[in-house]
Scaffold this motif. Structure first.
Motif, PDB file in Angstrom:
ATOM      1  N   ASP A 141     -17.577  17.593   1.410  1.00 33.76           N
ATOM      2  CA  ASP A 141     -18.717  16.679   1.496  1.00 33.76           C
ATOM      3  C   ASP A 141     -18.788  15.973   0.155  1.00 33.76           C
ATOM      4  O   ASP A 141     -19.241  16.543  -0.843  1.00 33.76           O
ATOM      5  N   MET A 142     -18.289  14.749   0.109  1.00 31.43           N
ATOM      6  CA  MET A 142     -18.106  14.045  -1.164  1.00 31.43           C
ATOM      7  C   MET A 142     -18.653  12.633  -1.079  1.00 31.43           C
ATOM      8  O   MET A 142     -18.445  11.927  -0.087  1.00 31.43           O
ATOM      9  N   LEU A 143     -19.330  12.237  -2.120  1.00 35.42           N
ATOM     10  CA  LEU A 143     -19.950  10.917  -2.204  1.00 35.42           C
ATOM     11  C   LEU A 143     -19.329  10.120  -3.330  1.00 35.42           C
ATOM     12  O   LEU A 143     -19.162  10.627  -4.449  1.00 35.42           O
ATOM     13  N   LEU A 144     -18.973   8.890  -3.020  1.00 38.06           N
ATOM     14  CA  LEU A 144     -18.467   7.944  -4.022  1.00 38.06           C
ATOM     15  C   LEU A 144     -19.406   6.751  -4.024  1.00 38.06           C
ATOM     16  O   LEU A 144     -19.717   6.199  -2.965  1.00 38.06           O
ATOM     17  N   ARG A 145     -19.881   6.368  -5.203  1.00 34.78           N
ATOM     18  CA  ARG A 145     -20.810   5.228  -5.299  1.00 34.78           C
ATOM     19  C   ARG A 145     -20.254   4.180  -6.251  1.00 34.78           C
ATOM     20  O   ARG A 145     -19.833   4.495  -7.368  1.00 34.78           O
ATOM     21  N   LEU A 146     -20.278   2.927  -5.782  1.00 37.80           N
ATOM     22  CA  LEU A 146     -19.891   1.791  -6.609  1.00 37.80           C
ATOM     23  C   LEU A 146     -21.070   0.844  -6.751  1.00 37.80           C
ATOM     24  O   LEU A 146     -21.870   0.702  -5.827  1.00 37.80           O
ATOM     25  N   VAL A 147     -21.161   0.186  -7.887  1.00 44.16           N
ATOM     26  CA  VAL A 147     -22.040  -0.965  -8.076  1.00 44.16           C
ATOM     27  C   VAL A 147     -21.121  -2.169  -8.244  1.00 44.16           C
ATOM     28  O   VAL A 147     -20.239  -2.167  -9.116  1.00 44.16           O
ATOM     29  N   ILE A 148     -21.296  -3.179  -7.380  1.00 41.62           N
ATOM     30  CA  ILE A 148     -20.405  -4.333  -7.391  1.00 41.62           C
ATOM     31  C   ILE A 148     -21.217  -5.618  -7.458  1.00 41.62           C
ATOM     32  O   ILE A 148     -22.412  -5.634  -7.155  1.00 41.62           O
TER      33      ILE A 148
END
Length: 205
Positions: free
Chosen positions: A55-62
């Motif tokens: 259960d893995m979360l990746l977050r980007l701000v673009i």
């Protein structure tokens, strides 16, 4: 479309889910939350049946030019606590990349192999097209302009359904429809008597 028949006796063993949500901040910046989960239907040494092994979360701000300004990850479910999540801030290395310019290749250069987590790195691969979908109609003009110098909609000629010489474009984007041009063959070479004699000599030395 051909689809292999599902066997009536088949049994579900594993489910992988990928969920991508894209949020507008309202200031020209966007957040991308991508989650990957793996769940088995049987108990394992790591988890009971139905509990996520991954259960893995990746977050980007673009920004609206597809530039990654910030990035990070959180590993919430894993088979090896203290090891799976021990890559530190590896995914901050996504900052500085552009989702539409060599992104997938650059990810593997920066985070391939032991430099990152297999599952998080896999998750990055769906992000460019997911963001394109999120931007469609808001940031990306999907209808094309009206002026003489207007560019065609972004999505044309990017898949078989939206080829500019096809019926879908003819119906929904008639301005940008371009009929397929018939193949033009080179004119036949005229065969003068001299050419015929020369060819006969070449064929029968």
């Amino acid at each position: 479309m051909a689809l292999p028949a599902a066997a009536p006796e088949r049994q579900l063993k594993h489910t992988r889910c990928i969920d991508v949500q894209v949020f507008a901040r309202g200031n020209g910046l966007w957040e991308v939350d991508a989650v990957i989960t793996d769940v088995k239907t049987r108990d394992t040494e790591f988890r009971r049946a139905g509990e996520p092994i991954h259960d893995m979360l990746l977050r980007l701000v673009i920004d609206e030019q597809f530039n990654v300004l910030e990035a990070g990850s959180e590993t919430r479910g894993m088979p090896y606590p203290g090891a799976c999540d021990a890559h530190g801030d590896a995914y901050t290395k996504l900052a500085g990349l552009n989702l539409m310019r060599g992104f997938r290749y650059a990810v593997h250069e920066r985070l391939g192999g032991i430099a990152g987590c297999t599952h998080l790195t896999e998750l990055t691969q769906v992000l460019p097209t997911a963001v394109v979908q999120a931007f469609a109609g808001d940031v990306i003009n999907t209808r094309g302009g009206d002026g003489a110098d207007a560019k065609p909609p972004f999505q044309l000629d990017r898949c078989h359904a939206l080829r500019t010489d096809g019926p879908t474009v003819k119906l929904h984007y008639p301005r940008w429809y371009r009929p397929e041009k018939p193949e033009v063959l080179p004119p036949a070479v005229k065969r003068s008597p001299a050419n015929r004699v020369k060819r006969a000599r070449d064929e029968n030395p």
